[in-house]
Design a protein around this motif. Sequence first.
Motif, PDB file in Angstrom:
ATOM      1  N   GLU A 170       0.842  -1.213   0.000  1.00  0.00           N
ATOM      2  CA  GLU A 170       0.000   0.000   0.000  1.00  0.00           C
ATOM      3  C   GLU A 170       0.873   1.258   0.000  1.00  0.00           C
ATOM      4  OE1 GLU A 170      -3.189  -0.096  -0.243  1.00  0.00           O
ATOM      5  OE2 GLU A 170      -4.027  -1.834   0.787  1.00  0.00           O
ATOM      6  N   PRO A 171       1.715   1.451  -0.972  1.00  0.00           N
ATOM      7  CA  PRO A 171       2.676   2.561  -0.919  1.00  0.00           C
ATOM      8  C   PRO A 171       2.020   3.937  -0.996  1.00  0.00           C
ATOM      9  CG  PRO A 171       2.732   1.523  -3.084  1.00  0.00           C
ATOM     10  CD  PRO A 171       1.845   0.679  -2.232  1.00  0.00           C
ATOM     11  N   THR A 172       0.773   3.978  -1.477  1.00  0.00           N
ATOM     12  CA  THR A 172       0.104   5.284  -1.573  1.00  0.00           C
ATOM     13  C   THR A 172      -1.039   5.400  -0.571  1.00  0.00           C
ATOM     14  OG1 THR A 172      -1.360   4.405  -3.280  1.00  0.00           O
ATOM     15  CG2 THR A 172       0.657   5.488  -4.034  1.00  0.00           C
ATOM     16  N   GLY A 173      -1.151   4.418   0.287  1.00  0.00           N
ATOM     17  CA  GLY A 173      -2.299   4.333   1.190  1.00  0.00           C
ATOM     18  C   GLY A 173      -2.376   5.466   2.189  1.00  0.00           C
ATOM     19  N   ASP A 174      -1.269   6.124   2.452  1.00  0.00           N
ATOM     20  CA  ASP A 174      -1.265   7.181   3.469  1.00  0.00           C
ATOM     21  C   ASP A 174      -1.011   8.556   2.845  1.00  0.00           C
ATOM     22  OD1 ASP A 174      -1.452   7.751   6.259  1.00  0.00           O
ATOM     23  OD2 ASP A 174       0.697   8.198   6.266  1.00  0.00           O
ATOM     24  N   LEU A 175      -1.205   8.635   1.512  1.00  0.00           N
ATOM     25  CA  LEU A 175      -0.823   9.875   0.820  1.00  0.00           C
ATOM     26  C   LEU A 175      -2.021  10.546   0.151  1.00  0.00           C
ATOM     27  CD1 LEU A 175       2.453   8.632  -0.929  1.00  0.00           C
ATOM     28  CD2 LEU A 175       2.268   9.972   1.181  1.00  0.00           C
ATOM     29  N   ASP A 176      -1.903  11.860  -0.038  1.00  0.00           N
ATOM     30  CA  ASP A 176      -2.928  12.569  -0.820  1.00  0.00           C
ATOM     31  C   ASP A 176      -2.769  12.208  -2.303  1.00  0.00           C
ATOM     32  OD1 ASP A 176      -1.058  14.416  -2.148  1.00  0.00           O
ATOM     33  OD2 ASP A 176      -0.754  15.195  -0.124  1.00  0.00           O
ATOM     34  N   LYS A 177      -3.716  12.648  -3.109  1.00  0.00           N
ATOM     35  CA  LYS A 177      -3.736  12.212  -4.515  1.00  0.00           C
ATOM     36  C   LYS A 177      -2.474  12.641  -5.250  1.00  0.00           C
ATOM     37  CE  LYS A 177      -6.539  12.539  -8.708  1.00  0.00           C
ATOM     38  NZ  LYS A 177      -5.415  13.005  -9.499  1.00  0.00           N
ATOM     39  N   HIS A 178      -2.072  13.884  -5.023  1.00  0.00           N
ATOM     40  CA  HIS A 178      -0.914  14.410  -5.746  1.00  0.00           C
ATOM     41  C   HIS A 178       0.350  13.614  -5.391  1.00  0.00           C
ATOM     42  CE1 HIS A 178       1.797  17.252  -7.606  1.00  0.00           C
ATOM     43  NE2 HIS A 178       2.465  17.343  -6.457  1.00  0.00           N
ATOM     44  N   SER A 179       0.549  13.405  -4.094  1.00  0.00           N
ATOM     45  CA  SER A 179       1.732  12.649  -3.653  1.00  0.00           C
ATOM     46  C   SER A 179       1.655  11.208  -4.136  1.00  0.00           C
ATOM     47  CB  SER A 179       1.844  12.671  -2.130  1.00  0.00           C
ATOM     48  OG  SER A 179       1.958  13.990  -1.677  1.00  0.00           O
ATOM     49  N   ALA A 180       0.441  10.647  -4.105  1.00  0.00           N
ATOM     50  CA  ALA A 180       0.266   9.254  -4.545  1.00  0.00           C
ATOM     51  C   ALA A 180       0.642   9.124  -6.023  1.00  0.00           C
ATOM     52  CB  ALA A 180      -1.182   8.828  -4.327  1.00  0.00           C
ATOM     53  N   ASP A 181       0.227  10.113  -6.819  1.00  0.00           N
ATOM     54  CA  ASP A 181       0.573  10.075  -8.252  1.00  0.00           C
ATOM     55  C   ASP A 181       2.089  10.125  -8.443  1.00  0.00           C
ATOM     56  OD1 ASP A 181      -2.022   9.877  -8.989  1.00  0.00           O
ATOM     57  OD2 ASP A 181      -2.300  12.026  -9.408  1.00  0.00           O
ATOM     58  N   GLU A 182       2.743  10.971  -7.649  1.00  0.00           N
ATOM     59  CA  GLU A 182       4.213  11.078  -7.746  1.00  0.00           C
ATOM     60  C   GLU A 182       4.880   9.734  -7.450  1.00  0.00           C
ATOM     61  OE1 GLU A 182       5.241  15.693  -6.499  1.00  0.00           O
ATOM     62  OE2 GLU A 182       5.568  14.063  -5.075  1.00  0.00           O
ATOM     63  N   ILE A 183       4.369   9.077  -6.408  1.00  0.00           N
ATOM     64  CA  ILE A 183       4.962   7.793  -6.000  1.00  0.00           C
ATOM     65  C   ILE A 183       4.722   6.730  -7.071  1.00  0.00           C
ATOM     66  CG2 ILE A 183       4.833   5.919  -4.273  1.00  0.00           C
ATOM     67  CD1 ILE A 183       6.250   8.520  -3.342  1.00  0.00           C
ATOM     68  N   LEU A 184       3.507   6.711  -7.601  1.00  0.00           N
ATOM     69  CA  LEU A 184       3.180   5.703  -8.617  1.00  0.00           C
ATOM     70  C   LEU A 184       4.004   5.928  -9.885  1.00  0.00           C
ATOM     71  CD1 LEU A 184      -0.673   5.528  -8.058  1.00  0.00           C
ATOM     72  CD2 LEU A 184       1.016   3.737  -7.567  1.00  0.00           C
ATOM     73  N   THR A 185       4.177   7.206 -10.244  1.00  0.00           N
ATOM     74  CA  THR A 185       5.001   7.533 -11.415  1.00  0.00           C
ATOM     75  C   THR A 185       6.444   7.075 -11.173  1.00  0.00           C
ATOM     76  OG1 THR A 185       3.603   9.440 -11.821  1.00  0.00           O
ATOM     77  CG2 THR A 185       5.744   9.430 -12.915  1.00  0.00           C
ATOM     78  N   LEU A 186       6.879   7.266  -9.947  1.00  0.00           N
ATOM     79  CA  LEU A 186       8.249   6.862  -9.603  1.00  0.00           C
ATOM     80  C   LEU A 186       8.410   5.345  -9.688  1.00  0.00           C
ATOM     81  CD1 LEU A 186      11.028   7.742  -8.580  1.00  0.00           C
ATOM     82  CD2 LEU A 186      10.099   7.776  -6.271  1.00  0.00           C
ATOM     83  N   LEU A 187       7.416   4.626  -9.179  1.00  0.00           N
ATOM     84  CA  LEU A 187       7.471   3.159  -9.245  1.00  0.00           C
ATOM     85  C   LEU A 187       7.445   2.689 -10.701  1.00  0.00           C
ATOM     86  CD1 LEU A 187       5.091   2.092  -6.308  1.00  0.00           C
ATOM     87  CD2 LEU A 187       7.578   1.941  -6.382  1.00  0.00           C
ATOM     88  N   GLU A 188       6.597   3.329 -11.486  1.00  0.00           N
ATOM     89  CA  GLU A 188       6.502   2.980 -12.908  1.00  0.00           C
ATOM     90  C   GLU A 188       7.860   3.206 -13.587  1.00  0.00           C
ATOM     91  OE1 GLU A 188       3.756   5.437 -15.078  1.00  0.00           O
ATOM     92  OE2 GLU A 188       3.065   3.723 -16.230  1.00  0.00           O
ATOM     93  N   ARG A 189       8.495   4.311 -13.228  1.00  0.00           N
ATOM     94  CA  ARG A 189       9.798   4.644 -13.823  1.00  0.00           C
ATOM     95  C   ARG A 189      10.854   3.606 -13.402  1.00  0.00           C
ATOM     96  NH1 ARG A 189      13.388   9.430 -11.853  1.00  0.00           N
ATOM     97  NH2 ARG A 189      15.178   9.048 -13.204  1.00  0.00           N
ATOM     98  N   LEU A 190      10.795   3.206 -12.132  1.00  0.00           N
ATOM     99  CA  LEU A 190      11.755   2.204 -11.658  1.00  0.00           C
ATOM    100  C   LEU A 190      11.584   0.892 -12.418  1.00  0.00           C
ATOM    101  CD1 LEU A 190      11.593   2.781  -7.781  1.00  0.00           C
ATOM    102  CD2 LEU A 190      13.537   3.246  -9.280  1.00  0.00           C
ATOM    103  N   ASN A 191      10.326   0.587 -12.735  1.00  0.00           N
ATOM    104  CA  ASN A 191      10.054  -0.650 -13.479  1.00  0.00           C
ATOM    105  C   ASN A 191      10.494  -0.542 -14.949  1.00  0.00           C
ATOM    106  OD1 ASN A 191       7.423  -1.999 -15.192  1.00  0.00           O
ATOM    107  ND2 ASN A 191       8.673  -3.324 -13.897  1.00  0.00           N
ATOM    108  N   LEU A 192      10.124   0.581 -15.563  1.00  0.00           N
ATOM    109  CA  LEU A 192      10.400   0.703 -17.000  1.00  0.00           C
ATOM    110  C   LEU A 192      11.863   1.069 -17.288  1.00  0.00           C
ATOM    111  CD1 LEU A 192       7.157   2.616 -18.083  1.00  0.00           C
ATOM    112  CD2 LEU A 192       7.705   0.201 -18.426  1.00  0.00           C
ATOM    113  N   GLU A 193      12.347   2.045 -16.509  1.00  0.00           N
ATOM    114  CA  GLU A 193      13.681   2.577 -16.796  1.00  0.00           C
ATOM    115  C   GLU A 193      14.787   1.723 -16.174  1.00  0.00           C
ATOM    116  OE1 GLU A 193      15.757   6.852 -16.007  1.00  0.00           O
ATOM    117  OE2 GLU A 193      13.589   6.875 -16.338  1.00  0.00           O
ATOM    118  N   PHE A 194      14.541   1.263 -14.952  1.00  0.00           N
ATOM    119  CA  PHE A 194      15.594   0.517 -14.238  1.00  0.00           C
ATOM    120  C   PHE A 194      15.318  -0.992 -14.194  1.00  0.00           C
ATOM    121  CE2 PHE A 194      15.741   4.866 -12.685  1.00  0.00           C
ATOM    122  CZ  PHE A 194      17.095   5.161 -12.708  1.00  0.00           C
TER     123      PHE A 194
END
Lengths: 225, 386
Positions: A170-194
């Motif tokens: 639940e990495p976004t479970g404690d975050l507001d929408k904006h922060s949650a989007d940032e985290i999800l984008t970061l995870l997506e980047r870690l998956n795609l880029e790294f």
Amino acid sequence: MEPIIRVQDVSKSYWRDSFEIPVLNNISFEVPSGEFLALMGPSGSGKTTLLNLIAGIDRPDRGTINVAGTDIVALNESRLASWRATHVGFIFQFYNLIPVLTAYENVELPLLLTSLSKRERREHVETALTVVGLKDRMRHYPKQLSGGQEQRVAIARAITTDPTLLVADEPTGDLDKHSADEILTLLERLNLEFKKTIVMVTHDPRAAEKAHIIRHLDKGELQQN
Amino acid sequence: MKVFKLIFKNALRHKLRTALTILAISIAVMAFGLLRTVVTAWYAGVEASAANRLISRQAVSFIFPLPYSYRDQIAKLPGVEQVTYMNWFQGVYIDKNQFFARMAVDAETIFDVYPEFVLDADQLQTFKRERNSCVVGADLAKQYKFKIGDIIQIEGDIYPGVWQFVVRGIYRPRDKTTDATQMFFHWQYLDERVRQESPERAGNVGWYIIRIADPAQSGAISNQIDGLFKNSRAETKTETERAFQQGFIAAAGAIITAMNFMSFVIIGIIMLVVGNTMIMSARERTREFAVFKTLGFSAGHLVGLILGESMLISALGAGLGLFFTFPFVAGFAAAVPKGFFPIFNVEPSTIILAVSSALVVGFVASIFPIQRALTTRIVDGLRHIG
């Protein structure tokens, strides 16, 4: 693609007083290397338990779990701890940063278990903090950061050892929408880029959308896709 | 960042709590140090006892005198090398709070029998020559700023009247346990005046000190001495100097036992204080310990973190306590009547005992938190709300 995670016939129960509560029932599935898997399901469905088993912080009652070529069920506690340090990066819902350590020191924490020199550790930490966009906040303590920033530090801590697998509960479970989007984008980047393999537990369908594979759990049973 | 830095940061996580714990330990160490020093001071006389000295006193009680005539009879016994004697004079110097031992002694032999009282040869000769002279210990001289030629005036109580003595020597202690707070003057000076003013009390000494050639013969010689005066008007009881000193202490045995007991009760209190702090600290960090374990930190790492923190707090408390023990003990020594404890030093054994006790406390206090941290499953720890 060769599976990096192979779960076979795994069952797990918890005991509350004298009552056995089955949590996972004969689960089998595989995750190919470099995939982004989302585990979804209602509360109590067993998704966090399954994540914990894959990450080697809990043990199944039955079945085998093979991660990155290692049968982790067969490892003793000491070897399992060492295996986790090398192969798994953890991202928790509540970040779980150490409050008395700065962002830099929190990210450096897993590296203390390696044989890296101080200079090499610094390079790793700065790289990880750069990836999450917080290099300028590395001297800050957790209480001086926002929730989203804390989670980004936690992600930096998870990737600083360059693990084989990232697990996120639940990495976004404690975050507001904006922060949650940032985290999800970061995870997506870690998956795609790294090319990091990620297993994420979430309630949030928007979060699950970022994953390539979504598996549903219900009452300890893995549902068909 | 190294593990020690992490230990240090953890210890300072709750600054006030840590500071209060350290303060509690330091106060306990100070109290322990003082009690042990008092106990040690009681035993100082025993520790300073020589194996080759016997004390012969009146069999009924120490407060009754012995005839001076016994001296030559004792001296003739085989195995006896030298005999000297003393008499407790007491009296009041300035006021009753100025307490130090004032002894009428045999000037000719006292410094031979007590080689630990070191007196310059010229001062000894002057002392022997002048009947109204006295010798004082170096600590006493320092305390009252006595110097050679000074006159010490004492108001007699056991031996009434005003008594004046000229300081003709200042003896130095040979050993750390040697009492350098006594005053010695001529027994003959006392006896001459007693003979004039209270003739019935003349010709008596307080006790004899007998130097023997072979300490292994102390029992046999003691029996011989006591045998000499059996059925006389003043029977003797002869024993080694150590036994004699222990007899003094035995009178205060219950108090010393209580102090000894209390000093170890204090150790128990420190243990509870540190243990409580460590348990609270570890309980608050149950989740963090689970995170450490999740990240791959082993049981050994956790033991190091918790034990290190406990030991750090204990060591800081012990260090601070020891630092202040010396002025604390000095303050206590100044508060009690002067000369009450002739030897009042913080012994190395007290320091070692205090430090090792504090470290043992640090170790013991960490056992429960360590056990808890190691046995809590990671998944339970991560669910813990601190």
